[in-house]
Design a protein around this motif. Structure first.
Motif, PDB file in Angstrom:
ATOM      1  N   MET A  22      22.774   1.864 -27.719  1.00 52.76           N
ATOM      2  CA  MET A  22      21.839   2.322 -28.760  1.00 52.76           C
ATOM      3  C   MET A  22      22.428   3.495 -29.535  1.00 52.76           C
ATOM      4  SD  MET A  22      19.225   0.324 -28.611  1.00 52.76           S
ATOM      5  CE  MET A  22      20.194  -1.026 -27.943  1.00 52.76           C
ATOM      6  N   ASN A  23      23.040   4.430 -28.806  1.00 53.64           N
ATOM      7  CA  ASN A  23      23.601   5.601 -29.466  1.00 53.64           C
ATOM      8  C   ASN A  23      24.770   5.238 -30.371  1.00 53.64           C
ATOM      9  OD1 ASN A  23      21.731   7.190 -28.166  1.00 53.64           O
ATOM     10  ND2 ASN A  23      23.139   7.917 -26.585  1.00 53.64           N
ATOM     11  N   THR A  24      25.552   4.262 -29.953  1.00 50.74           N
ATOM     12  CA  THR A  24      26.659   3.808 -30.803  1.00 50.74           C
ATOM     13  C   THR A  24      26.135   3.188 -32.094  1.00 50.74           C
ATOM     14  OG1 THR A  24      28.071   3.405 -28.882  1.00 50.74           O
ATOM     15  CG2 THR A  24      28.641   2.247 -30.915  1.00 50.74           C
ATOM     16  N   ALA A  25      25.079   2.405 -31.985  1.00 53.40           N
ATOM     17  CA  ALA A  25      24.519   1.732 -33.165  1.00 53.40           C
ATOM     18  C   ALA A  25      23.937   2.707 -34.173  1.00 53.40           C
ATOM     19  CB  ALA A  25      23.457   0.736 -32.732  1.00 53.40           C
ATOM     20  N   THR A  26      23.459   3.868 -33.699  1.00 56.62           N
ATOM     21  CA  THR A  26      22.797   4.822 -34.599  1.00 56.62           C
ATOM     22  C   THR A  26      23.634   6.068 -34.869  1.00 56.62           C
ATOM     23  OG1 THR A  26      21.676   5.872 -32.722  1.00 56.62           O
ATOM     24  CG2 THR A  26      20.525   4.063 -33.828  1.00 56.62           C
ATOM     25  N   LYS A  27      24.859   6.080 -34.402  1.00 60.40           N
ATOM     26  CA  LYS A  27      25.695   7.281 -34.522  1.00 60.40           C
ATOM     27  C   LYS A  27      25.848   7.721 -35.979  1.00 60.40           C
ATOM     28  CE  LYS A  27      30.141   9.202 -33.031  1.00 60.40           C
ATOM     29  NZ  LYS A  27      31.407   8.921 -32.312  1.00 60.40           N
ATOM     30  N   GLY A  28      25.569   8.978 -36.225  1.00 61.70           N
ATOM     31  CA  GLY A  28      25.732   9.539 -37.554  1.00 61.70           C
ATOM     32  C   GLY A  28      24.614   9.224 -38.525  1.00 61.70           C
ATOM     33  N   LEU A  29      23.599   8.507 -38.085  1.00 57.64           N
ATOM     34  CA  LEU A  29      22.519   8.105 -38.981  1.00 57.64           C
ATOM     35  C   LEU A  29      21.285   8.973 -38.777  1.00 57.64           C
ATOM     36  CD1 LEU A  29      22.746   4.212 -38.565  1.00 57.64           C
ATOM     37  CD2 LEU A  29      23.760   5.633 -40.370  1.00 57.64           C
ATOM     38  N   SER A  30      20.468   9.051 -39.802  1.00 59.94           N
ATOM     39  CA  SER A  30      19.193   9.744 -39.708  1.00 59.94           C
ATOM     40  C   SER A  30      18.219   9.068 -40.660  1.00 59.94           C
ATOM     41  CB  SER A  30      19.345  11.232 -40.056  1.00 59.94           C
ATOM     42  OG  SER A  30      19.811  11.382 -41.392  1.00 59.94           O
ATOM     43  N   GLY A  31      16.934   9.453 -40.543  1.00 60.89           N
ATOM     44  CA  GLY A  31      15.937   8.894 -41.440  1.00 60.89           C
ATOM     45  C   GLY A  31      15.802   7.389 -41.297  1.00 60.89           C
ATOM     46  N   ALA A  32      15.488   6.722 -42.423  1.00 55.33           N
ATOM     47  CA  ALA A  32      15.259   5.274 -42.410  1.00 55.33           C
ATOM     48  C   ALA A  32      16.463   4.477 -41.912  1.00 55.33           C
ATOM     49  CB  ALA A  32      14.840   4.812 -43.798  1.00 55.33           C
ATOM     50  N   PRO A  33      17.705   4.816 -42.295  1.00 57.21           N
ATOM     51  CA  PRO A  33      18.851   4.060 -41.757  1.00 57.21           C
ATOM     52  C   PRO A  33      18.945   4.123 -40.236  1.00 57.21           C
ATOM     53  CG  PRO A  33      19.516   5.281 -43.705  1.00 57.21           C
ATOM     54  CD  PRO A  33      18.141   5.761 -43.357  1.00 57.21           C
ATOM     55  N   PHE A  34      18.616   5.276 -39.656  1.00 61.07           N
ATOM     56  CA  PHE A  34      18.598   5.393 -38.193  1.00 61.07           C
ATOM     57  C   PHE A  34      17.592   4.425 -37.592  1.00 61.07           C
ATOM     58  CE2 PHE A  34      16.221   7.049 -34.577  1.00 61.07           C
ATOM     59  CZ  PHE A  34      17.209   7.217 -33.632  1.00 61.07           C
ATOM     60  N   ASN A  35      16.380   4.426 -38.141  1.00 59.49           N
ATOM     61  CA  ASN A  35      15.319   3.579 -37.611  1.00 59.49           C
ATOM     62  C   ASN A  35      15.669   2.102 -37.734  1.00 59.49           C
ATOM     63  OD1 ASN A  35      12.872   3.636 -36.269  1.00 59.49           O
ATOM     64  ND2 ASN A  35      11.631   3.519 -38.131  1.00 59.49           N
ATOM     65  N   THR A  36      16.227   1.742 -38.874  1.00 59.92           N
ATOM     66  CA  THR A  36      16.602   0.340 -39.113  1.00 59.92           C
ATOM     67  C   THR A  36      17.681  -0.102 -38.139  1.00 59.92           C
ATOM     68  OG1 THR A  36      16.020   0.510 -41.459  1.00 59.92           O
ATOM     69  CG2 THR A  36      17.512  -1.274 -40.822  1.00 59.92           C
ATOM     70  N   ALA A  37      18.694   0.731 -37.961  1.00 63.61           N
ATOM     71  CA  ALA A  37      19.795   0.382 -37.055  1.00 63.61           C
ATOM     72  C   ALA A  37      19.321   0.316 -35.612  1.00 63.61           C
ATOM     73  CB  ALA A  37      20.918   1.406 -37.195  1.00 63.61           C
ATOM     74  N   LEU A  38      18.435   1.242 -35.226  1.00 71.64           N
ATOM     75  CA  LEU A  38      17.919   1.253 -33.855  1.00 71.64           C
ATOM     76  C   LEU A  38      17.140  -0.023 -33.560  1.00 71.64           C
ATOM     77  CD1 LEU A  38      17.481   2.894 -31.209  1.00 71.64           C
ATOM     78  CD2 LEU A  38      15.361   3.739 -32.238  1.00 71.64           C
ATOM     79  N   LYS A  39      16.243  -0.393 -34.467  1.00 70.02           N
ATOM     80  CA  LYS A  39      15.434  -1.595 -34.246  1.00 70.02           C
ATOM     81  C   LYS A  39      16.293  -2.859 -34.258  1.00 70.02           C
ATOM     82  CE  LYS A  39      11.108   0.302 -36.036  1.00 70.02           C
ATOM     83  NZ  LYS A  39      10.047   0.212 -37.063  1.00 70.02           N
ATOM     84  N   ALA A  40      17.288  -2.892 -35.147  1.00 75.25           N
ATOM     85  CA  ALA A  40      18.161  -4.067 -35.204  1.00 75.25           C
ATOM     86  C   ALA A  40      18.947  -4.231 -33.907  1.00 75.25           C
ATOM     87  CB  ALA A  40      19.115  -3.955 -36.395  1.00 75.25           C
ATOM     88  N   GLU A  41      19.440  -3.114 -33.357  1.00 70.72           N
ATOM     89  CA  GLU A  41      20.196  -3.195 -32.113  1.00 70.72           C
ATOM     90  C   GLU A  41      19.285  -3.554 -30.936  1.00 70.72           C
ATOM     91  OE1 GLU A  41      23.843  -3.227 -30.091  1.00 70.72           O
ATOM     92  OE2 GLU A  41      23.332  -3.185 -32.233  1.00 70.72           O
ATOM     93  N   MET A  42      18.054  -3.024 -30.942  1.00 66.91           N
ATOM     94  CA  MET A  42      17.090  -3.406 -29.904  1.00 66.91           C
ATOM     95  C   MET A  42      16.849  -4.917 -29.934  1.00 66.91           C
ATOM     96  SD  MET A  42      14.140  -0.457 -30.041  1.00 66.91           S
ATOM     97  CE  MET A  42      14.295   1.085 -29.126  1.00 66.91           C
ATOM     98  N   THR A  43      16.644  -5.435 -31.128  1.00 66.37           N
ATOM     99  CA  THR A  43      16.405  -6.871 -31.276  1.00 66.37           C
ATOM    100  C   THR A  43      17.601  -7.677 -30.785  1.00 66.37           C
ATOM    101  OG1 THR A  43      14.901  -6.549 -33.140  1.00 66.37           O
ATOM    102  CG2 THR A  43      15.972  -8.709 -32.958  1.00 66.37           C
ATOM    103  N   LYS A  44      18.796  -7.217 -31.111  1.00 65.23           N
ATOM    104  CA  LYS A  44      20.007  -7.930 -30.689  1.00 65.23           C
ATOM    105  C   LYS A  44      20.133  -7.944 -29.171  1.00 65.23           C
ATOM    106  CE  LYS A  44      25.005  -8.081 -31.586  1.00 65.23           C
ATOM    107  NZ  LYS A  44      26.142  -7.417 -32.276  1.00 65.23           N
ATOM    108  N   VAL A  45      19.907  -6.806 -28.552  1.00 61.06           N
ATOM    109  CA  VAL A  45      20.005  -6.715 -27.093  1.00 61.06           C
ATOM    110  C   VAL A  45      18.952  -7.597 -26.428  1.00 61.06           C
ATOM    111  CG1 VAL A  45      19.721  -5.160 -25.122  1.00 61.06           C
ATOM    112  CG2 VAL A  45      21.047  -4.424 -27.117  1.00 61.06           C
ATOM    113  N   GLU A  46      17.733  -7.548 -26.934  1.00 62.97           N
ATOM    114  CA  GLU A  46      16.654  -8.338 -26.352  1.00 62.97           C
ATOM    115  C   GLU A  46      16.908  -9.835 -26.494  1.00 62.97           C
ATOM    116  OE1 GLU A  46      13.203  -4.954 -27.253  1.00 62.97           O
ATOM    117  OE2 GLU A  46      13.409  -6.716 -28.546  1.00 62.97           O
ATOM    118  N   THR A  47      17.445 -10.233 -27.652  1.00 60.83           N
ATOM    119  CA  THR A  47      17.710 -11.653 -27.892  1.00 60.83           C
ATOM    120  C   THR A  47      18.813 -12.168 -26.975  1.00 60.83           C
ATOM    121  OG1 THR A  47      17.035 -11.388 -30.200  1.00 60.83           O
ATOM    122  CG2 THR A  47      18.320 -13.347 -29.649  1.00 60.83           C
ATOM    123  N   GLU A  48      19.838 -11.361 -26.759  1.00 61.14           N
ATOM    124  CA  GLU A  48      20.911 -11.748 -25.834  1.00 61.14           C
ATOM    125  C   GLU A  48      20.383 -11.926 -24.421  1.00 61.14           C
ATOM    126  OE1 GLU A  48      23.701  -8.613 -26.213  1.00 61.14           O
ATOM    127  OE2 GLU A  48      24.342  -9.145 -28.241  1.00 61.14           O
TER     128      GLU A  48
END
Length: 686
Positions: A126-152
């Motif tokens: 999760m931290n790798t997916a959101t590294k260096g991000l803040s605000g909306a890009p952080f939230n988008t990347a976090l949710k996308a990575e959560m979805t990817k992990v859950e789907t796998e």
């Protein structure tokens, strides 16, 4: 409650007491238990209790209590199932239900059961997916990575996977569940007995409720094999005895920032308390219209009353100056430690200020978000189904990582269950609740608001609600299935009035959701994570994370407390229930109990109080002894426990459970549920 607040002010500054803590299973403090009680749970013990525990996806806890899929929980946790299976001719809420054989167990249309089978730390990912991000890009990347992990992780419809946020974002774990969607009702007492004492007794003790139910999970047309289950104890517990509670506490804010607690006190809780108060009044008036109206309303009304009382207790706790004074002191100490450490100072720069600024933005946005997106303006099951169909048509064609979280591949089994359930939707109640929501929409946003005008046009809320509910065909599951399978073309072509309304309001609802997610949620998540990581760096992980409706284990003892100079004993009895009977609701015992007087010794324990640290979501949790055997069933807490969302006070905070002895006595001697009694006794340990 006043005594709770005084005690709270004195105790918040003290170290954690033995009973405090909603511990994850991979970090349970066995040595602390041994130090306090002389018993240390082994890894085998922990695994056994974990695998015997069950989550009901609607917001409750439960447990396997036999190798044949039998699940114990609270009546109020499956009350909606009992209601769905009822009719004007067969009111199971009034009469109760018992299946004399497994083939006569009735399928619950909306209930999903989950068994936690695996936990994996995915923080680095999760931290790798959101590294260096803040605000909306952080939230988008976090949710996308959560979805990817859950789907796998989710390899089939019988597997559910959730990325869980722990320590306010300091850690992320992947929880893998075995999913059961064929859940059948085996036993439920009468609603008046499950909720005996009604709202006056709710969150109080002494209690005399029999808030018990049994369901069974099925697979491939047969009761499921569940080799991991919790055997029934052959003896009850005594005062002072060590007990454990394994369940899914819904949410706490003990590590929340002062700004977030002040927002709850000043904005969020007052809004919700006013909303629920008015909804309760409407439902009470509606239910008095006829016996049938009472039948279709009482469960909903009970839920609203419960929520109102619980939130009032939270607000009273936050309104006490000593609580926030101690929270400010603790936050100041953390800030001082962070500022003294150059790396931590740099990593948290501006974090507290950004949280405060985001909450200031949320103040004016909250009513709009609640009314347009969260459902307060459209209090209708039929509208919720329409919105799900409209959004499914838009979301499912998108790449999985770009969808709204509730429409990802991992969530589809639950979504399909919600949309395709065979359950009655009372038309009169739908008209009443939708009218209420539309009135709140107009009152709050104003008659001249463009959104309100688009929704109401020239109609009154009552007339529009009646036209929508009587005109829609969404009560028919075949219509919903056709729209779901027909996708975007079918939904866009539909002239069903509820679908038309859902399409009309969706653009603006999505817009306010995006504003909330981008300007509030994203900021709170990102800075919550930064502050959580700093807290972990300063204090380590010796403590427990805030509750997140994930499986936790806590320990305590059977114990009463002092209330206004008098001792509150930890047990109530069957004899006490008969004495409390007045013949008038809510203190009216059902005929089964009156007829059985004398069949159960009056001194038989019925309910009990313990020091276990629980919160909403723990309803239905099994209580076990040091052997891992069932000795009780959590169904409530006392008034002092309501402030437990923010702090635990061992002197007065109590969990309330039905005793295991009382459950067996009731099943055998009051309800004649001999089949279940024999199944439970056959599953007892030697």
């Amino acid at each position: 409650m006043h005594r709770f607040l005084l005690a709270l002010g004195l105790l918040l500054c003290l170290p954690s007491r033995a009973e405090e803590g909603m511990w994850t299973y991979d970090a349970f403090p066995s040595e602390a238990v041994k130090k306090a009680y002389g018993f240390a749970p082994t890894q085998a013990w922990l695994d056994s209790v974990r695998l015997g525990s069950v989550r009901l996806a609607g917001g409750c806890s439960a447990s396997f209590v036999s190798p044949n899929g039998l699940v114990m929980t609270n009546h109020h946790c499956i009350r909606s199932c009992v209601e769905d299976l009822s009719s004007p001719q067969k009111d199971l809420l009034a009469t109760g239900f018992f299946a004399p054989e497994s083939q006569s167990e009735l399928r619950c249309p909306k209930v999903e059961a989950n068994q936690l089978v695996e936990m994996t730390d995915v923080t680095a990912r999760m931290n790798t997916a959101t590294k260096g991000l803040s605000g909306a890009p952080f939230n988008t990347a976090l949710k996308a990575e959560m979805t990817k992990v859950e789907t796998e992780c989710a390899t089939g419809p019988d597997v559910r996977c959730d990325v869980v946020t722990l320590y306010n974002g300091g850690k992320y774990h992947l929880y893998k569940y075995r999913r059961f969607q064929d859940v059948r009702l085996a036993f439920a007492p009468e609603f008046p007995m499950a909720s005996f004492g009604g709202d006056p007794d709710n969150f109080n003790f002494p209690r005399y409720g029999f808030d018990v139910a049994f369901v069974r999970v099925w697979e491939n047309g047969q009761p499921a094999k569940t080799p991991h289950y919790l055997p029934w104890a052959k003896q009850g517990v005594k005062e002072g005895e060590l007990v454990f509670v394994s369940g899914h506490p819904g949410g706490t804010e003990r590590k929340g920032s002062v700004a977030e607690l002040e927002f709850q006190r000043d904005v969020a809780l007052p809004y919700t308390l006013l909303y629920l108060s008015e909804l309760r009044g409407m439902l009470r008036e509606f239910s008095q219209g006829s016996p049938e109206r009472l039948r279709i309303t009482r469960s909903h009304l009970r839920s609203v009353e419960n929520g109102l009382k619980a939130l009032r207790g939270r607000h009273q706790a936050l309104a006490d100056s000593s609580l926030l004074a101690q929270k400010r002191k603790a936050e100041a100490e953390l800030r001082a430690k962070v500022l003294a450490h150059p790396k931590l100072k740099a990593s948290t720069a501006g974090a507290w200020d950004e949280v405060t600024q985001a909450l200031e933005l949320y103040r004016p946005l909250l009513p709009e978000y609640r009314l347009k997106e969260a459902g307060d303006g459209f209090q209708s099951e039929l509208f919720t189904l329409a919105r799900q169909l409209v959004r499914a048509a838009d979301e499912l064609p998108k790449p999985n990582a770009e969808r709204l979280r509730e429409y990802t591949e991992g969530q589809l089994p639950a979504l399909r269950q919600q949309l395709l359930r065979e359950a009655p939707i009372p038309q009169d109640l739908e008209v009443a609740t939708l009218t209420f929501g539309l009135n709140r929409l107009r009152e709050t946003l104003g008659a001249d608001d463009s959104f309100v005008k688009a929704v109401l046009g020239r109609e009154s809320p009552a007339d529009l609600a009646r036209a929508l509910v009587t005109g829609t065909k969404l009560q028919d599951v075949k219509v919903r299935q056709s729209l779901l399978e027909g996708g975007k073309a079918a939904v866009e072509a539909s002239q069903d009035p509820m679908i038309v309304l859902a399409r009309k309001v969706d653009t603006e609802a999505r817009a306010v959701r995006k504003r909330y997610e981008d300007t509030v949620e994203a900021v709170l998540k990102r800075n919550g994570e930064r502050l959580a990581q700093a807290r972990l760096a300063v204090y380590g992980t010796s403590g427990y994370p805030d509750a997140t409706f994930t499986l936790r284990l806590n320990y305590g003892a059977v114990k009463g407390w002092q209330e206004n100079g008098r001792a509150v004993a930890p047990f109530t009895t069957f004899g006490g229930a008969w004495e409390r009977h007045t013949g008038k609701d809510p203190f009216k015992l059902p005929d089964t109990w009156l007829a059985a007087r004398g069949k159960v010794p009056p001194e038989t324990p019925l309910d009990m109080a313990t020091t276990n640290d629980i919160i909403g979501g723990n309803s239905g949790s099994p209580m076990v002894n040091k052997d891992g055997h069932v000795v009780g069933l959590i169904f409530d807490g006392n008034l002092h426990s309501l402030g437990g969302r923010y702090a635990y006070v061992p002197e007065t905070n109590r969990a309330v459970a039905v005793t295991g002895v009382g459950i067996l006595a009731g099943l055998e001697h009051l309800y004649g549920a001999q089949r279940l009694v024999e199944e439970l006794r056959a599953a007892q340990a030697p």
